[in-house]
Design a protein around this motif. Structure first.
Motif, short mmCIF file in Angstrom:
data_model
loop_
_atom_site.label_atom_id
_atom_site.label_comp_id
_atom_site.label_asym_id
_atom_site.label_seq_id
_atom_site.Cartn_x
_atom_site.Cartn_y
_atom_site.Cartn_z
N ARG A 254 0.86 -1.18 0.00
CA ARG A 254 0.00 0.00 0.00
C ARG A 254 0.90 1.24 0.00
O ARG A 254 1.71 1.43 0.89
CB ARG A 254 -0.89 -0.01 1.24
CG ARG A 254 -1.53 1.33 1.60
CD ARG A 254 -2.67 1.70 0.67
NE ARG A 254 -3.27 2.96 1.09
CZ ARG A 254 -4.29 3.07 1.95
NH1 ARG A 254 -4.80 1.98 2.50
NH2 ARG A 254 -4.78 4.24 2.26
N THR A 256 1.61 5.20 0.38
CA THR A 256 1.10 6.40 1.04
C THR A 256 2.13 7.51 0.86
O THR A 256 3.17 7.31 0.23
CB THR A 256 0.86 6.16 2.54
OG1 THR A 256 2.13 6.00 3.20
CG2 THR A 256 0.02 4.90 2.76
N PRO A 293 -4.91 1.67 6.05
CA PRO A 293 -4.32 0.38 5.66
C PRO A 293 -4.77 -0.73 6.60
O PRO A 293 -4.94 -0.52 7.80
CB PRO A 293 -2.81 0.63 5.76
CG PRO A 293 -2.67 1.81 6.65
CD PRO A 293 -3.89 2.65 6.44
N GLN A 296 -0.17 -3.96 8.92
CA GLN A 296 1.09 -3.25 9.06
C GLN A 296 2.21 -4.22 9.40
O GLN A 296 2.01 -5.20 10.13
CB GLN A 296 0.99 -2.19 10.15
CG GLN A 296 2.25 -1.35 10.34
CD GLN A 296 2.04 -0.19 11.29
OE1 GLN A 296 0.92 0.14 11.64
NE2 GLN A 296 3.11 0.44 11.71
N TYR A 475 2.81 -1.31 4.59
CA TYR A 475 1.38 -1.58 4.75
C TYR A 475 0.90 -2.48 3.61
O TYR A 475 1.41 -2.43 2.48
CB TYR A 475 0.56 -0.28 4.68
CG TYR A 475 0.85 0.73 5.77
CD1 TYR A 475 0.61 0.42 7.11
CD2 TYR A 475 1.31 2.01 5.45
CE1 TYR A 475 0.85 1.36 8.10
CE2 TYR A 475 1.55 2.95 6.44
CZ TYR A 475 1.32 2.62 7.75
OH TYR A 475 1.55 3.55 8.74
N ASP A 477 -3.09 -3.62 2.10
CA ASP A 477 -4.51 -3.35 2.27
C ASP A 477 -5.29 -4.57 2.74
O ASP A 477 -4.91 -5.71 2.47
CB ASP A 477 -5.12 -2.83 0.96
CG ASP A 477 -4.91 -1.34 0.78
OD1 ASP A 477 -4.85 -0.62 1.80
OD2 ASP A 477 -4.81 -0.89 -0.37
N THR A 478 -6.40 -4.31 3.41
CA THR A 478 -7.27 -5.37 3.91
C THR A 478 -7.73 -6.29 2.78
O THR A 478 -7.73 -7.52 2.92
CB THR A 478 -8.49 -4.77 4.62
OG1 THR A 478 -8.05 -3.97 5.72
CG2 THR A 478 -9.42 -5.86 5.13
#
Length: 564
Positions: A254, A256, A293, A296, A475, A477-478
């Protein structure tokens, strides 16, 4: 509704003899034939198979195939107690032997569910038609049930469809046609809530090489991550790039404004309290973003300074305690929203969300949102459109015990700050209770992976004058991780379902080498890994593993203790 065989069908059947024609009957791929003439032949052979299963003199004997005459709706008994009831726009399917509830399935809905190669491209897995293309008056020509699959030959199909069109579904697909990776009610995916005592026994450590190369061990690790929200990887090579390799084993990184990966170390004029050596209380990351996110990773590269221990707590466990003991305050935190922000020269982020975010479908806890370091001004929606004209009445209303300000309604058009303060304090006390906090100091070569929407994390103050502390983070993502969970269930369903929160433990004393050696050997004979970095207080294995060993070692048998 009339039952096979009809006179016309018998005429077709008499013309189809010989093994070549019957080979179509046994083929499970007949509905994939695209050629119109071949499809017609296939349809006739398909009906022949249904007719062969009917006794010619027993008119009421259960059949596997029926004519779909919706102008004369009725019920037909099929094989093994199954029943199909036809109506003008839907059918009822009942299969008692499979403990399947009676299904009411409209023809439009069934046609929309079709997964044949004509409707779903075999390579891209994308649909080739639109739901709006299906005629509202679509009807089945023939319906067949073979004790597992429902198959329909359509009479009126979508515009442009040529030849015979079959749709076929397994009964389990009809019961649950969607793979919802966010469904927390699945029996194979229940979360295991934990406090300190349980996590000390249930913590999962996996070697880096096993994590990267051993599929079964990786699935076991993912299973533990899904259940507890927290696992650890050990034996990681000394490289800054390792955190990306560990993360992408689960799913894509992820990105950011911190970057694809990032470093947690002390820097001057830090824009984030994590980049200082100060104590950092319990929180979740990036609550100010629209989609925080999901998971982690923190890979320890250096940690030689005094302090800097990592702390974790299960926010689901704390919320569950609060729900059981202080239901009013729990319900309050499911409705009131807190605001979170990140305001700097180059980035401005803001979002609001409830502390306890419930699943809209089930009403169960779906996410916890908690990040005091990034909390913004508490949003206060206007209770009345003309509230500005009533400010003079506000002070007197605060002293009225019957005031609406002290008795919030379910719609929460305003916020009772006293109630909010009390509710947050109760939740914080549960989170920070010593019996709920799991603490350890990560060593170089170790990585923690945790669910950022469930597990809160914190860090003790550290002194860089006596050493250094450096963690690399990432991170995922789910959606990506839950996709991995479901892939794991398909690859090794037995391994995934084997997880047992009531596993037995073999405790042993690290100060007693003989006791430790016996426990280690017992665990290795049972093929199960040790916890606590391979040298902890417990060796864990499942009850069925114990059952096969109880008669072989009296000492080991005495050491067995059921997990709290």
């Amino acid at each position: 509704m009339r039952l096979f065989p009809s006179p016309i069908f018998r005429h077709v059947a008499r013309g189809m003899t010989g093994p070549a024609q019957r080979s179509f009957v046994t083929s499970t791929r007949r509905f994939q034939v695209q050629d119109a003439n071949m499809s017609d032949l296939l349809a006739a052979a398909h009906r022949l198979e249904g007719a062969k299963k009917a006794h010619p003199t027993a008119e009421h004997m259960p059949l596997s195939e029926v004519d779909a005459n919706t102008s004369s709706p009725g019920t037909t008994d099929l094989m093994n107690g199954a029943r199909i009831t036809m109506r003008d726009r839907h059918l009822w399917l009942s299969v008692p032997d499979m403990d399947m509830k009676e299904l009411k399935l409209s023809y439009v809905y069934l046609r929309d569910l079709c997964k044949c190669p004509r409707c779903v491209d075999p390579n891209s897995k994308q649909r080739t038609f639109r739901s709006s293309d299906i005629p509202l008056n679509i009807q089945p020509q023939h319906v067949r049930w073979d004790n597992e699959y429902l198959e329909i030959e359509w009479n009126k199909d979508t515009e442009g469809t040529e030849g015979t069109h079959f749709s076929r579904w397994h009964y389990t697909y009809l019961v649950n046609p969607s793979i919802n990776t966010h469904d927390s009610t699945l029996k194979s995916m229940p979360p295991l809530l934990w406090n300190l005592a349980r996590m000390e026994k249930a913590q999962h450590w996996i070697d880096y090489e096993d994590y990267m190369t051993d599929r079964n061990q990786f699935i076991i690790a993912m299973r533990s991550l899904q259940r507890t929200g927290l696992i650890f990887v050990k034996g990681i090579p000394d490289s800054r790039e390792m955190v990306e390799k560990i993360a992408t084993r689960m799913g894509p990184l992820r990105n950011t404004f911190y970057g694809m990966t990032w470093d947690v170390r002390k820097v001057p004029q830090a824009k984030n309290v994590a980049y200082t050596n100060q104590f950092l209380g319990f929180h979740m990351d990036l609550m100010y973003m629209n989609e925080p996110p999901g998971y982690q990773l923190l890979h320890c590269l250096e940690n030689s300074c005094q302090g800097g221990e990592s702390l974790f707590a299960d926010a689901f466990y704390a919320a569950n305690q609060m729900k059981a003991q202080r239901r009013e305050q729990y319900d309050f935190l499911t409705k009131v929203h807190l605001a979170y922000e990140y305001v700097h020269k180059d980035q401005i982020y803001y979002n609001t969300r409830p502390v306890f975010e419930l699943d809209e479908r089930t009403g169960e806890l779906g996410h916890v949102n908690y990040s005091p370091p990034f909390q913004a001004a508490i949003p206060e929606p206007k209770r009345l459109d003309d509230i500005e004209s009533k400010l003079d009445d506000l002070d007197s209303e605060l002293f009225n015990p019957d005031s609406e300000l002290l008795n919030p309604d379910p719609k929460l058009n305003y916020i009772d700050f006293v109630h909010l303060q009390q509710s947050l304090q109760i939740f914080t006390n549960h989170l920070e209770s010593p019996g709920n906090v799991f603490e350890l100091k990560l060593n170089p070569g170790e990585c923690v992976i945790f669910d950022n929407r469930r597990i809160v994390h914190a860090r003790r103050q550290f002194n860089t004058a006596t050493g250094s502390r450096w963690l690399a983070g990432a991170y995922v993502d789910t959606d990506a991780v839950r996709s991995r969970f479901h892939i794991c269930t398909k690859q090794e369903p037995q391994i995934w379902r084997h997880f047992n929160p009531d596993a037995y433990l073999v405790p042993f004393d690290l100060d007693n080498p003989r006791s430790s050696d016996r426990a280690i050997k017992a665990a290795y004979r049972m093929g199960h890994e040790m916890t606590n970095r391979g040298a902890g207080k417990y060796v864990k294995y499942e009850p069925e593993q114990i059952a096969g060993k109880r008669g072989k070692s009296r000492n080991t048998r005495r050491k067995i203790a059921r997990k709290d």
